[in-house]
Motif scaffolding. Structure first.
Motif, mmCIF file in Angstrom:
data_model
loop_
_atom_site.group_PDB
_atom_site.id
_atom_site.type_symbol
_atom_site.label_atom_id
_atom_site.label_comp_id
_atom_site.label_asym_id
_atom_site.label_seq_id
_atom_site.Cartn_x
_atom_site.Cartn_y
_atom_site.Cartn_z
ATOM 1 N N GLY A 93 0.840 -1.191 0.000
ATOM 2 C CA GLY A 93 0.000 0.000 0.000
ATOM 3 C C GLY A 93 0.871 1.234 0.000
ATOM 4 N N ARG A 94 0.584 2.161 -0.889
ATOM 5 C CA ARG A 94 1.452 3.322 -1.069
ATOM 6 C C ARG A 94 0.787 4.653 -0.724
ATOM 7 N NH1 ARG A 94 5.722 1.231 -3.744
ATOM 8 N NH2 ARG A 94 5.386 -0.708 -4.863
ATOM 9 N N GLU A 95 -0.417 4.614 -0.210
ATOM 10 C CA GLU A 95 -1.164 5.851 0.050
ATOM 11 C C GLU A 95 -0.922 6.426 1.441
ATOM 12 O OE1 GLU A 95 -2.952 7.329 -2.417
ATOM 13 O OE2 GLU A 95 -2.156 5.707 -3.659
ATOM 14 N N ALA A 96 -0.609 5.591 2.402
ATOM 15 C CA ALA A 96 -0.534 6.016 3.803
ATOM 16 C C ALA A 96 0.770 6.736 4.120
ATOM 17 C CB ALA A 96 -0.693 4.814 4.714
ATOM 18 N N VAL A 97 0.637 7.745 4.996
ATOM 19 C CA VAL A 97 1.808 8.498 5.442
ATOM 20 C C VAL A 97 1.895 8.587 6.965
ATOM 21 C CG1 VAL A 97 1.992 9.884 3.344
ATOM 22 C CG2 VAL A 97 0.571 10.695 5.238
ATOM 23 N N ASP A 98 0.850 8.131 7.658
ATOM 24 C CA ASP A 98 0.834 8.157 9.117
ATOM 25 C C ASP A 98 -0.113 7.073 9.627
ATOM 26 O OD1 ASP A 98 -1.735 9.173 8.676
ATOM 27 O OD2 ASP A 98 -1.230 11.199 9.293
ATOM 28 N N THR A 99 -0.247 6.977 10.925
ATOM 29 C CA THR A 99 -1.046 5.904 11.523
ATOM 30 C C THR A 99 -2.501 5.960 11.079
ATOM 31 O OG1 THR A 99 0.436 5.893 13.428
ATOM 32 C CG2 THR A 99 -1.706 4.837 13.720
ATOM 33 N N ARG A 100 -3.039 7.149 11.042
ATOM 34 C CA ARG A 100 -4.442 7.292 10.652
ATOM 35 C C ARG A 100 -4.663 6.896 9.194
ATOM 36 N NH1 ARG A 100 -7.646 12.765 12.095
ATOM 37 N NH2 ARG A 100 -9.702 12.172 11.367
ATOM 38 N N SER A 101 -3.783 7.326 8.309
ATOM 39 C CA SER A 101 -3.951 6.957 6.903
ATOM 40 C C SER A 101 -3.592 5.484 6.665
ATOM 41 C CB SER A 101 -3.171 7.894 5.978
ATOM 42 O OG SER A 101 -1.795 7.900 6.266
ATOM 43 N N ASN A 102 -2.738 4.885 7.526
ATOM 44 C CA ASN A 102 -2.521 3.429 7.466
ATOM 45 C C ASN A 102 -3.845 2.714 7.690
ATOM 46 O OD1 ASN A 102 0.640 3.638 9.176
ATOM 47 N ND2 ASN A 102 0.332 3.113 7.039
ATOM 48 N N ALA A 103 -4.610 3.192 8.663
ATOM 49 C CA ALA A 103 -5.910 2.578 8.976
ATOM 50 C C ALA A 103 -6.882 2.736 7.811
ATOM 51 C CB ALA A 103 -6.483 3.187 10.251
ATOM 52 N N GLU A 104 -6.893 3.908 7.188
ATOM 53 C CA GLU A 104 -7.795 4.145 6.056
ATOM 54 C C GLU A 104 -7.408 3.288 4.858
ATOM 55 O OE1 GLU A 104 -7.315 8.355 5.746
ATOM 56 O OE2 GLU A 104 -8.658 8.745 7.449
ATOM 57 N N GLU A 133 -6.936 3.203 15.889
ATOM 58 C CA GLU A 133 -7.239 3.791 14.581
ATOM 59 C C GLU A 133 -7.841 2.750 13.634
ATOM 60 O OE1 GLU A 133 -7.308 6.833 13.798
ATOM 61 O OE2 GLU A 133 -5.819 7.885 15.005
ATOM 62 N N LEU A 134 -7.247 1.554 13.609
ATOM 63 C CA LEU A 134 -7.716 0.526 12.686
ATOM 64 C C LEU A 134 -9.102 0.022 13.071
ATOM 65 C CD1 LEU A 134 -7.171 -1.108 10.187
ATOM 66 C CD2 LEU A 134 -5.909 -2.753 11.592
ATOM 67 N N THR A 135 -9.329 -0.187 14.341
ATOM 68 C CA THR A 135 -10.647 -0.628 14.807
ATOM 69 C C THR A 135 -11.702 0.415 14.469
ATOM 70 O OG1 THR A 135 -9.626 -1.902 16.585
ATOM 71 C CG2 THR A 135 -11.952 -1.358 16.843
ATOM 72 N N HIS A 136 -11.361 1.665 14.646
ATOM 73 C CA HIS A 136 -12.294 2.742 14.305
ATOM 74 C C HIS A 136 -12.589 2.761 12.804
ATOM 75 C CE1 HIS A 136 -14.347 6.563 14.346
ATOM 76 N NE2 HIS A 136 -13.522 6.982 13.399
ATOM 77 N N ALA A 137 -11.549 2.632 11.986
ATOM 78 C CA ALA A 137 -11.721 2.687 10.526
ATOM 79 C C ALA A 137 -12.513 1.489 10.006
ATOM 80 C CB ALA A 137 -10.354 2.758 9.840
#
Length: 178
Positions: A93-104, A133-137
């Motif tokens: 996955g190449r879109e994430a830049v932080d923990t929150r975007s990792n979850a998204e 974050e992941l559980t929320h997403a």
């Protein structure tokens, strides 16, 4: 009255931080999940994910937050793994830049594949916030298991991570930035 409230809040914060430091989550047992998710950013994470894949702990793995120039063959070489494992079973996955975007990014990947359970492999000190974050997403229908990779975080890193965890937990509780 205000001093008493602030004093109690400080004691609660200190006790929480002591708990946070003393009980870092460890590796998960041999429990199987549909998928493994490994956010980039720390030593031992991808190694652990690959070892779990080789052991048959999941069908597929996502490495989230990979830099744009990195190819699967580069990671296969770096982690002394067959390129065939990356070709069949490991997505980058190449879109994430932080923990929150990792979850998204993970949420979108999990939905595409229809998975119902995920093993999150990340540093022990990072696992609580990443899992939050992941559980929320992902929402309540997807089971998220935490698998902490043991590390030796410095005190200031733990302090910063604990505060980030508290702030994000409060924000989600208040419905802010969800």
């Amino acid at each position: 009255m205000i001093r008493r409230v602030l004093g109690i809040a400080a004691i609660v914060w200190l006790l929480g931080f002591a708990w946070f430091m003393a009980f870092l989550p460890g590796p998960l047992d041999n429990q199987r999940t549909d998928a493994i998710v490994v956010p980039t950013g720390g030593p031992g994470r991808i190694d652990r994910g690959i070892a779990l894949m080789r052991a048959g702990a999941a069908r597929r793995m996502l490495v989230t937050g990979v830099a744009t120039g990195v190819r699967p063959v580069d990671l296969a070489t770096e982690y002394r793994t067959s390129p065939a494992l990356f070709a069949c079973c490991i997505d980058l996955g190449r879109e994430a830049v932080d923990t929150r975007s990792n979850a998204e990014e993970t949420r979108d990947w999990v939905r595409r594949h229809g998975y119902k359970s995920v093993r999150l492999v990340t540093a022990d000190w990072h696992l609580r916030r990443a899992r939050l974050e992941l559980t929320h997403a992902l929402g309540p229908d997807i089971r998220v298991e935490g698998d902490g990779v043991p590390g030796t975080p410095r005190f200031l890193l733990l302090l910063a991570e604990y505060n980030k965890y508290l702030v994000r937990r409060a924000a989600l509780w208040l419905g802010i930035g969800g």
